[in-house]
Design an enzyme around this catalytic site. Structure first.
Site, PDB file in Angstrom:
ATOM      1  N   LYS A 293       0.763  -1.211   0.117  1.00  0.00           N
ATOM      2  CA  LYS A 293       0.075   0.203   0.068  1.00  0.00           C
ATOM      3  C   LYS A 293       0.872   1.371   0.235  1.00  0.00           C
ATOM      4  O   LYS A 293       1.883   1.329   0.652  1.00  0.00           O
ATOM      5  CB  LYS A 293      -1.074  -0.084   1.379  1.00  0.00           C
ATOM      6  CG  LYS A 293      -2.124  -1.019   1.344  1.00  0.00           C
ATOM      7  CD  LYS A 293      -3.073  -0.871   0.103  1.00  0.00           C
ATOM      8  CE  LYS A 293      -3.698   0.449   0.384  1.00  0.00           C
ATOM      9  NZ  LYS A 293      -4.769   0.396   1.423  1.00  0.00           N
ATOM     10  N   GLU A 300      -6.154  12.801   1.474  1.00  0.00           N
ATOM     11  CA  GLU A 300      -7.435  12.489   2.216  1.00  0.00           C
ATOM     12  C   GLU A 300      -7.463  13.734   3.511  1.00  0.00           C
ATOM     13  O   GLU A 300      -8.572  13.851   3.683  1.00  0.00           O
ATOM     14  CB  GLU A 300      -7.286  11.196   2.916  1.00  0.00           C
ATOM     15  CG  GLU A 300      -7.220  10.254   1.847  1.00  0.00           C
ATOM     16  CD  GLU A 300      -6.879   8.917   2.252  1.00  0.00           C
ATOM     17  OE1 GLU A 300      -7.693   7.684   1.732  1.00  0.00           O
ATOM     18  OE2 GLU A 300      -6.077   8.591   2.994  1.00  0.00           O
TER      19      GLU A 300
END
Ligand code: ARG
Length: 467
Positions: A293, A300
């Site tokens: 990841k 965000e």
């Protein structure tokens, strides 16, 4: 036991001083101390005015001025001892000054903390809008750099998050620049509304003493383009008005929404599904569990911070609603939301500028997505229009062509001409020429459109504006 009341500035009419709990509850110095430079500028201007009208001697004025300079130096060096028992920034500074300069006892002549804090905040807003405006400009410059480095890259533009029509990546970035330009204009407008001097309004009804409001306004830079002083015109409104707070928070909230939308575009574009961009490692984080990841945390958070910026606006609207004129202590709660809006908006701008500077564009993925012939279905309808077909019929015919392509599993531009002609005889042998992407873009020549000549014009415009 509460201290004797004479310890506090306003203690004359009190038998006992405030409870420790009350002091802790009502203090604002923990956050309004950041107003110190503005408070000191305001006090120095006020002292100069008092001397000018004969309420201070030249000596007293000089001593106050020098004392305040020394206090500011201590504050800047982190050596000043703030005392929550003295409530706020104004009392802390005044008390410190009084300890060193006897004439400081005259400083609060013809002034109230109400017009004092209104003045401090107007000075702060002018400063804050300037700083934030510059930071947003830096974001624009970083984004312009992305557009400039990838001038020829095409991507799909989206509506409903469905592929719609092709645009240059630069065109999409320019859309962001427009949003940010409006944010800067809004902040400039807030700074302009801040540019009126409330000093002299006193607690709410001015003063019986012969103050010179024009003078103080001029010293503090509350002047119009021609240098004429700008004074608030109603003493009650001047101390009760918190419109600026709302305007600043609104500008911040809208900037936050823009950040959030830009961040969301980048989050989508950096997903494996899109793959248009790769975000810089320095602004991403990994997963503690999944080794593959790379998460777009900065984006965000930009999206998340917008909620906070909106919340600050709401806090202020609720705070002032229903307050009777003029000052009420509720209004002390006006500062945390605007300071937070400033701090968060500022760091968001810095992060987006940094992130934009490290963005990698995956030109191959962009090109592959932009090559989807369906993006030019509208151009195909326009083609029929040039052959004399009314647009509504053209739209319908192209819809049927799209349906046929889907059904037969053939790309739109590869359908046999005979089949297409069956749908509408106006389709000529040149119909598939519509799918030449560069040519399609070149036809978009009007102002604001994504054609290459317009893109060149916009590059020139932004390069000049952001020089
Ligand atoms: N700390 C106060 C505020 O920000 C200053 C004004 C106090 N005025 C008063 N009348 N108690 O609201």
């Amino acid at each position: 036991m509460p201290k004797q009341a004479h310890h506090v500035t306003w203690g004359g009419r009190f038998a006992v001083g405030p409870a420790a709990l009350m002091l802790r509850f009502s203090e604002s110095v923990s956050y309004d101390r950041r107003l110190a430079p503005f408070d000191i500028a305001g006090s120095q201007a006020h002292a100069a005015m008092l001397a000018r009208v004969g309420l201070l001697s030249v000596r007293e004025r000089a001593a106050i001025h020098a004392g305040l300079d020394a206090i500011l130096a201590e504050i800047s060096a982190g050596r000043f001892k703030w005392d929550a028992a003295l409530e706020d920034v104004h009392m802390n500074i005044e008390r410190a000054l009084t300890r060193r300069v006897p004439a400081a006892a005259k400083l609060h002549t013809a002034r109230s903390r109400n017009d004092q804090v209104a003045t401090d905040m107007r000075l702060w807003f002018k400063h804050a809008c300037g700083v934030l405006g510059e930071k947003i400009r830096a974001v624009q410059r970083a984004l312009l750099g992305v557009a400039a480095a990838h001038r020829r890259v095409l991507i799909p533009g989206y509506t409903h998050l469905q592929r719609a029509q092709p645009v240059f990546l630069a065109h999409h970035v320019f859309a962001w620049l427009e949003m940010l330009a409006r944010d800067r204009a809004r902040l400039a407008a807030v700074a302009a509304s801040a540019n009126w001097c409330p000093l002299g309004s006193g607690a709410l009804a001015g003063t019986t003493l012969p103050v010179d409001r024009e003078f103080t306004a001029r010293v503090l830079g509350f002047v119009d383009a021609r240098g004429r002083p700008q004074l608030t015109q109603n003493s009650m409104d001047a101390v009760a008005d918190r419109d600026l707070f709302v305007e600043f928070a609104a500008a911040g909230a809208l900037f936050g929404s823009h950040l959030s939308r830009i961040a969301e575009d980048l989050i989508l574009w950096s997903s494996t599904e899109f793959g248009f961009v790769s975000l810089p490692d320095a602004f991403c984080t990994g997963s503690s569990l999944m080794p593959q990841k790379k998460n777009p945390d900065a984006c965000e958070l930009l999206r998340g911070k917008s909620a906070r910026l909106q919340g600050n606006l709401q806090t202020l609207l609720t705070l002032i609603k229903g307050l009777p004129l003029t000052y009420n202590r509720d209004l002390q709660e006006d500062k945390p939301p605007v300071f937070d809006t400033f701090d968060q908006a500022a760091i968001c701008a810095d992060v987006l500028a940094g992130l934009a500077g490290g963005l990698t564009i995956n030109a191959a993925r962009c090109a592959a997505a932009a090559a989807d012939p369906a993006l030019l279905a509208t151009d195909l309808a326009d083609y029929l229009v040039t052959k004399g077909v009314p647009f509504r019929q053209a739209h319908h015919a192209v819809g049927a062509v799209v349906k046929l392509a889907e059904k037969s599993g053939v790309p739109l531009n590869r359908l046999p001409t005979v089949e297409v002609k069956k749908i509408n005889p106006a389709f000529g042998p040149d119909w598939a020429g519509v799918f030449d992407l560069r040519r399609a873009l070149a036809k978009r020549i009007g102002t604001g459109m994504p054609g290459p000549t317009q893109i060149a014009r916009q590059f020139a415009r932004w390069n000049k504006a952001l020089k």
